[in-house]
Write an enzyme that holds these catalytic residues in place. Structure first.
Site, PDB file in Angstrom:
ATOM      1  CE1 TYR A   1      15.922 -11.087  10.545  1.00  0.00           C
ATOM      2  CE2 TYR A   1      16.514  -9.143   9.262  1.00  0.00           C
ATOM      3  CZ  TYR A   1      16.857 -10.155  10.140  1.00  0.00           C
ATOM      4  OH  TYR A   1      18.149 -10.236  10.619  1.00  0.00           O
TER       5      TYR A   1
ATOM      6  CD  GLU B   1      24.849 -11.170   8.456  1.00  0.00           C
ATOM      7  OE1 GLU B   1      24.799  -9.941   8.246  1.00  0.00           O
ATOM      8  OE2 GLU B   1      24.280 -12.001   7.741  1.00  0.00           O
TER       9      GLU B   1
ATOM     10  CG  ASP C   1      19.357  -7.317  11.236  1.00  0.00           C
ATOM     11  OD1 ASP C   1      18.609  -7.645  12.175  1.00  0.00           O
ATOM     12  OD2 ASP C   1      19.716  -8.101  10.344  1.00  0.00           O
TER      13      ASP C   1
ATOM     14  CG  ASP D   1      22.736  -5.718   7.464  1.00  0.00           C
ATOM     15  OD1 ASP D   1      22.712  -5.716   8.716  1.00  0.00           O
ATOM     16  OD2 ASP D   1      21.812  -6.187   6.780  1.00  0.00           O
TER      17      ASP D   1
END
Length: 744
Positions: free
Chosen positions: A498, A726, A345, A348
């Site tokens: 999510y 990120e 994703d 991670d």
């Protein structure tokens, strides 16, 4: 010392200190400093730069995707008598191997899929060791796009070396191995990509090559072989020779970069004199029309490379990220199903299928809509295989006959509790699904839209594959509309990461619209029925205008595609309803705050992502005939992300820069991303890295970072701040299509 690598489609340069070279026979080399083995295509002897210990490990009972256990290779092809001594490996394998047998070999914990043949071990589907090349896209005036037919080809093999006579890298020595692919080849070009602009005083010395051209942006240097150097030997196709180039005058900040981002590297020429280059718009071409450098497509090339860095499962032969290996090979074993593949994703290693399906849908949509840009950049096939890798994974996840769709592999909390390499994961990776009893209309419909978009991409080149995708799209839409519910209610493990905040109406309308869009092209006879169904779904599952385009809220996209398909059917009155809704989305964008440099700021989390996704929709709207000003707005957002906005630039580490890693001379270098932060194996990699001020060990080229939390141009380049730093699949989806849209 950090290992920096310049990687090409046909060659790569490794930058590290090493001991003097030594000749080995065989195909494997273990290195403590990060060198990985290269499996030769047809050479019984090869040269290696030796670094660290020399070891080879053969494992004949590897775990394989889907088998979930140790399956011994057939005895007839088993290398039981092969010695671990690489000096004996080739000859022994040549005797004992049977054609077509596959085995996974690991050296230095990096797996390679290889094939056992009567001639010895070969890498499966090895990248071409030669290339035919014509000018990409519209060539400058006076250059024949077809070029001279290529009959004599030269290539470079991957194993290259580097040394540092000067500690500050002001003097480096590039070393490569050239293999002639055909007899009679008399010369070649080599185009090298440097990370930062080369200074005016840079110099190159070599007995083997001379500088043919330095690109206008001073990132690329093209060498050509000197007459009489490294020529083919008549009567052999296995001639391997070493070339050397000494580079002086560069600095620590102008080191050789990591990835291969242009696909022209070692190609033949007919001893054309140096310097005969023609400049065009964003392009420089040699008069032979067989070597062209584009400056406008470089960010697109980088972004495709980012998705290769995120790949899970058994990596294909075309995979170009040297610091990544096979991983997640037991995914799905807990439920007895092969769920390997797909993409991790973000920073991670969880496979969250809801944002992944959104990503693949938008990537495929961009491939279809802005195909010309991808082709002009020479990146269409590279982008297409990324999408197929994801589609193949979702085919595994879809049990069409049972109305089951696997929704996730891995647990976010367990995964986030560790920091390391994906190839070394040992945590539990549970699988979760949606079904008739545990519905997930949003996930099912989003996956349906993804499959429909994929069918559009592949229907011309693989009709059977596209038919399968389209069949699955229809099935999943029916499943979504019949068994209604939010996937995050059925998959609690996804809820904290999510959650489906916007519900599932937007995905259902989007899927209906996209199936109609694909039907019009692929199965015109069913277009009217599909359009009527899309209208019914849009009436039943009412949606608004939307104020963002994201993995959660696709209302604006659904309205835009409904407008497109209705306009194509000359239903102007109905189309105007959805045009008005899309105009509401545009008004919402215009009401959002902007940074001083001009980036629209929709949300603090992944602000750059939101700007890119919105700009993708705006450019797409322009492409189907809506307001031309939409495209102008989109271009301003793109320019900002690349370092030059409508009224300013991002400020990265105190200076103007871009938010795309690897682009320009200043960009984020500490993304919140585990695999790129880890040093070469076997050096340890743990949570102590997250607070380190040092740059990630590997440059994560092509990744768009999260962006500033507030409407400011100041970007906080801090690995521990995952809100701003990120990177993620969905952050780069609309961004990639947007890049392709502006490749001229």
């Amino acid at each position: 010392m950090a290992l920096v690598k310049l990687k090409f489609f046909l060659g790569s340069i490794f930058v590290a200190a090493f001991t003097p070279p030594k000749i080995y026979t065989g195909t494997f080399l273990h290195s403590d400093s990060g060198f990985h083995p290269y499996l030769t295509n047809d050479l019984p002897e090869f040269f290696f730069q030796r670094s660290g210990s020399n070891q080879t490990e053969q494992r004949t009972n590897e775990r394989r995707p889907g088998n979930c256990g140790d399956i011994p290779l057939p005895e007839n092809g088993y290398l039981g008598s092969c010695s671990k001594d690489i000096s004996e490996l080739w000859a022994t394998c040549a005797i004992h191997c049977n054609s077509g047998l596959y085995q996974t070999t690991r050296t230095n914990n990096r797996p390679f899929k290889v094939r056992c043949t009567p001639q010895g071990w070969q890498r499966v589907d090895l990248e071409k060791d030669s290339t035919e090349f014509v000018c990409r896209g519209p060539c400058p005036a006076g250059i024949d796009q077809s070029g001279v037919p290529v009959q004599k080809r030269v290539s470079v093999l991957k194993q290259l070396g580097y040394s540092e006579p000067a500690a500050d890298r002001s003097l480096i020595l590039l070393k490569g191995l050239v293999k002639t692919a055909y007899t009679g080849a008399t010369g070649w070009y080599a185009a090298f990509n440097f990370h930062n602009q080369l200074p005016e005083n840079v110099s190159f010395q070599s007995e083997d090559v001379r500088v043919a051209h330095i690109s206008l942006d001073r990132h690329f240097v093209v060498f050509e072989a000197k007459p009489g150097r490294l020529e083919a030997v008549n009567g052999t196709t296995k001639n391997v020779q070493i070339f050397k180039v000494q580079v002086s005058g560069i600095s620590q900040s102008s080191h050789v970069s990591e990835p291969g981002l242009i696909d022209t590297f070692f190609i033949p020429h007919e001893n054309i004199p140096t310097g005969q280059w023609t400049q065009g718009a964003n392009m420089e071409c040699h008069k032979s029309a067989r070597l062209c450098l584009r400056s406008d497509s470089e960010p697109l090339s980088r972004n495709i490379f980012f998705y290769e860095a995120q790949m899970s499962g058994e990596l294909p032969s075309w995979h170009r990220v040297s610091w990544r290996g096979d991983s997640g090979l037991l995914d799905g074993c807990d439920v007895g199903r092969d769920l390997t593949g797909g993409f991790y994703d973000a920073g991670d290693y969880v496979k969250f299928n809801f944002p992944m399906a959104f990503t693949l849908h938008v990537l495929a949509w961009g491939l279809d809509t802005f195909k010309a840009g991808y082709i002009a950049a020479g990146e269409y096939e590279n982008a297409k295989r990324i999408v197929k890798h994801g589609l193949d994974y979702f085919i595994k996840c879809h049990e069409m006959e049972n109305n089951v769709l696997w929704a996730q592999v891995g647990n976010g909390y367990v995964d986030h509790a560790s920091w390391g390499r994906p190839e070394e994961m040992t945590m539990e990776r549970p699988s979760a699904k949606i079904s008739q009893q545990a519905p997930g209309s949003d996930l099912a419909a989003q996956t349906a839209a993804m499959f429909a978009a994929g069918a559009l991409v592949f229907h011309e080149t693989d009709a059977q594959y596209a038919e399968n995708l389209f069949l699955r799209a229809r099935s999943l839409l029916d499943f979504a509309a019949t068994y209604q519910g939010k996937y995050s209610d059925s998959v609690p493990a996804a809820r904290d990461f999510y959650n489906s905040w916007s519900g599932y109406n937007d995905e259902i309308v989007l899927a209906g619209a996209f199936i109609a869009k694909a039907s019009r092209v692929i199965t015109p006879s069913s277009f009217q029925a599909d359009l009527n169904k899309a209208l019914t779904l849009a009436s039943t599952f009412s949606i608004g205008s939307g104020s963002e385009f994201s993995w959660d809220d696709k209302s604006a996209a659904a309205n835009l595609v409904m407008y497109e398909v209705l306009s194509a059917d000359n239903q102007a009155n109905q189309a105007s309803t959805f045009e008005a809704k899309f105009s509401g989305f545009v008004q919402a964008l215009n009401s959002k705050p902007k940074t001083p440099g001009g980036m629209v700021h929709i949300s603090e989390w992944g602000s750059a992502r939101h700007a890119a996704n919105a700009a993708f929709l705006m450019k797409t709207a322009e492409s189907i005939g809506l307001n031309s000003g939409y495209g102008t707005w989109a271009e301003g957002q793109l320019n900002y992300l690349l370092g030059q906005g409508p009224s300013g630039t991002p400020i990265v580490n105190g200076s103007p820069g871009s938010l795309l890693i690897g682009h320009g001379s200043n960009f984020p270098n500490t993304p919140h991303h585990r695999s790129s932060s880890c040093p070469p194996y076997p050096q340890p990699c743990g949570y102590d890295i997250i607070n380190s001020p040092d740059s990630n060990h590997w440059t994560l080229h092509g990744a768009l970072v999260g962006g500033p939390r507030s409407p400011t141009d100041i970007f906080n380049d801090d690995r521990s701040d995952y809100v701003t730093n990120e990177v993620a699949l969905d952050y780069n989806a609309g961004f990639q299509g947007l890049l392709a849209a502006f490749v001229q």
